[in-house]
Design a protein around this motif. Structure first.
Motif, PDB file in Angstrom:
ATOM      1  N   HIS A  36     -15.723 -54.564  23.629  1.00  0.00           N
ATOM      2  CA  HIS A  36     -16.365 -54.170  22.366  1.00  0.00           C
ATOM      3  C   HIS A  36     -15.682 -54.871  21.188  1.00  0.00           C
ATOM      4  O   HIS A  36     -16.339 -55.357  20.267  1.00  0.00           O
ATOM      5  N   ASP A  67     -18.268 -47.471  18.405  1.00  0.00           N
ATOM      6  CA  ASP A  67     -18.271 -47.500  16.939  1.00  0.00           C
ATOM      7  C   ASP A  67     -18.477 -48.935  16.452  1.00  0.00           C
ATOM      8  O   ASP A  67     -17.687 -49.827  16.755  1.00  0.00           O
ATOM      9  N   GLU A  68     -19.556 -49.124  15.667  1.00  0.00           N
ATOM     10  CA  GLU A  68     -19.901 -50.470  15.158  1.00  0.00           C
ATOM     11  C   GLU A  68     -18.793 -51.085  14.306  1.00  0.00           C
ATOM     12  O   GLU A  68     -18.689 -52.303  14.198  1.00  0.00           O
ATOM     13  N   LYS A  71     -16.727 -53.433  16.441  1.00  0.00           N
ATOM     14  CA  LYS A  71     -17.403 -54.472  17.223  1.00  0.00           C
ATOM     15  C   LYS A  71     -16.857 -55.858  16.830  1.00  0.00           C
ATOM     16  O   LYS A  71     -16.928 -56.256  15.664  1.00  0.00           O
TER      17      LYS A  71
END
Ligand SMILES: Nc1ccn([C@@H]2O[C@H](COP(=O)(O)O)[C@@H](O)[C@H]2O)c(=O)n1
Ligand code: CDI
Length: 158
Positions: A36, A67-68, A71
């Protein structure tokens, strides 16, 4: 004085054409780690060693892999955050010792730059960080270059 030891482990898949970041250094290799974040197993193992030493759970507890915000993030940033967390509990880092397990590429030429990147992210002396590497002698998923593994221990004190 209170002295605590922590241990960390991480593993990521290696995939063709992915960037391969280890200890904050981008390696020139046909495969790279998949995750991620930037999937830097060395930084992740050190994060878990620090968090474990201070009894602060683990990396995924603080930085969820759904959770973006995380990223593609450089794991050196996560490492700096982990150092802040243990500092807030009053701990200073004594030293870190880490082991990488991967078949290729050769890590030895990159160790000085990795140590520098990690020392900057952690705010500690380069001489308090040790990074070592081994192959898996062609055996198992590491030997088939399907994955990369890192182990780390650290000592903290207050
Ligand atoms: N990816 C790697 C693996 C190993 N090294 C260095 O080579 C030495 C011998 O490795 P063996 O697995 O054959 O015992 C090892 O001690 C490291 O110094 C490396 O740089 N990169
Ligand atoms: C780093 C995080 C968060 O982006 O995700 P990944 O890069 O997938 O890494 P992993 O070691 O599987 O889990 C820890 C997570 O905190």
């Amino acid at each position: 004085m209170k002295i605590k030891v922590g241990f960390g482990f991480d593993v990521h898949q290696l995939k063709e054409g992915h960037p391969f970041v280890l200890g904050g250094v981008l390696l020139d290799h046909h495969k790279g780690a998949f995750g991620h974040s930037d999937a830097d197993v060395l930084a992740h193992a050190i994060c878990d060693a620090l968090l474990g030493a201070a009894n602060l759970r683990d990396i995924g507890h603080h930085f969820k892999n759904t959770d973006e915000r995380w990223k593609g993030i450089s794991s050196l940033i996560l490492l700096t955050e982990c150092v802040k967390m243990i500092s807030e509990k009053g701990y200073a880092i004594n030293n870190v010792d880490a082991m990488l397990c991967l078949e290729a590429p050769k890590i030895n030429p990159h160790v000085p730059k990795m140590k520098l990147q990690i020392s900057r992210a952690m705010g500690i002396d380069v001489d308090d960080i040790s990074i070592k590497a081994t192959t898996n002698e062609t055996m198992g998923f590491i030997g088939r270059e399907e994955g990369v593994v890192a182990y780390a221990v650290c000592l903290i004190q207050k």
